[in-house]
Design an enzyme around this catalytic site. Structure first.
Site, PDB file in Angstrom:
ATOM      1  N   CYS A   1       0.899  -1.257  -0.034  1.00  0.00           N
ATOM      2  CA  CYS A   1       0.091  -0.144  -0.077  1.00  0.00           C
ATOM      3  C   CYS A   1       0.919   1.326  -0.064  1.00  0.00           C
ATOM      4  O   CYS A   1       1.790   1.663   1.074  1.00  0.00           O
ATOM      5  CB  CYS A   1      -0.848  -0.155   1.174  1.00  0.00           C
ATOM      6  SG  CYS A   1      -1.912   1.442   1.398  1.00  0.00           S
TER       7      CYS A   1
ATOM      8  N   CYS B   1       0.306   3.644   2.659  1.00  0.00           N
ATOM      9  CA  CYS B   1       0.500   3.302   4.284  1.00  0.00           C
ATOM     10  C   CYS B   1       2.041   3.573   4.084  1.00  0.00           C
ATOM     11  O   CYS B   1       2.696   4.071   5.207  1.00  0.00           O
ATOM     12  CB  CYS B   1       0.442   1.791   3.932  1.00  0.00           C
ATOM     13  SG  CYS B   1      -1.326   1.301   3.951  1.00  0.00           S
TER      14      CYS B   1
END
Length: 189
Positions: free
Chosen positions: A109, A112
Site C-alpha cells: 500500500c 501506508c
C-alpha cells in the site's frame, strides 16, 4: 546587543531594509555601546546600532531556534506479530492506563508506506503518553485482522482499556490524516 547569525547576509539585508540606508553608512564606529556581529564569506562585520538618535531608536531582536535535542525526532513503530502479542500489549497498556495507537497497513500500500514516517514523527511528539504500533496485514493471521475489524488501509486506531475506541481511515492526503490522528489522540490522552 550582539548577535551571531548563520545567514548573516539575510539578517543584514533585513536590518538595512528596516532601519534605512543612513543607519549603516558608517558601520565601523569604535565607540558603540551595542553592536551586531555579522558573518559573510568567513569575515566578521561589526555594525554599530548605538549611533541612532533616541527618538528614532528601535529595538532589534534576533532569535535562534535550536531543536530540543533531549527529545527524539521520530520513534520507530513497533510491529504486532499475532493475536497473543496484541493481547500482551493491551494488558501492559491497561496496567499503565495508557492508550495505544495501531497502524494497520500493508507493505504493498503506497499510502501506508508514505504515512508510516509521518506517524513515526507523531510518535515522537507523544512519546511518553502513548505507544505506537503497526500491523502488516499480509504477515499476520486473518483472525487478527478481523479482530481489528479492518476493511481498508491504512487504518489508524486508538485502543484503550482493551478495546478499540476510535479510528481514522487514511485514504486521503497524509498531512490531513496526521491532523485527524493528532485530534483523535488528544481526545484520549
Amino acid at each position: 546587543m550582539t548577535a551571531l547569525a548563520a545567514k548573516s547576509s539575510i539578517l543584514y539585508q533585513e536590518l538595512h531594509r528596516r532601519e534605512g540606508k543612513q543607519q549603516f553608512q558608517q558601520p565601523w564606529s569604535s565607540g558603540s555601546s551595542s553592536c551586531l556581529l555579522l558573518q559573510k564569506n568567513s569575515a566578521f562585520f561589526w555594525v554599530d546600532t548605538a549611533s541612532r538618535s533616541k527618538s528614532a531608536r528601535r529595538d532589534v531582536r534576533v532569535e535562534a531556534l535550536w531543536p530540543d535535542l533531549s527529545r527524539p525526532t521520530s520513534v520507530e513503530l513497533e510491529p504486532i506479530n499475532d493475536s497473543d502479542h496484541l493481547d500482551q500489549i493491551l494488558l501492559r497498556a491497561q496496567e499503565l492506563s495508557q492508550p495505544i495507537l495501531i497502524d494497520w497497513m500493508a507493505s504493498w500500500c503506497r499510502k501506508c508506506i508514505y504515512l508510516k514516517p509521518k506517524l513515526e514523527k507523531l510518535a515522537a511528539e507523544f512519546d511518553t503518553k502513548l505507544k505506537f504500533y503497526y500491523v502488516d496485514v499480509n504477515k499476520v493471521s486473518k483472525d487478527l485482522v478481523k479482530r481489528g475489524n479492518i476493511s481498508k488501509m491504512p487504518t489508524i486506531q486508538i485502543w484503550k482499556d482493551g478495546e478499540m475506541k476510535s479510528e481514522v481511515i487514511g485514504g486521503h492526503k497524509a498531512w490531513l490524516v496526521i491532523e485527524e490522528v493528532r485530534e483523535m489522540i488528544k481526545k484520549f490522552v
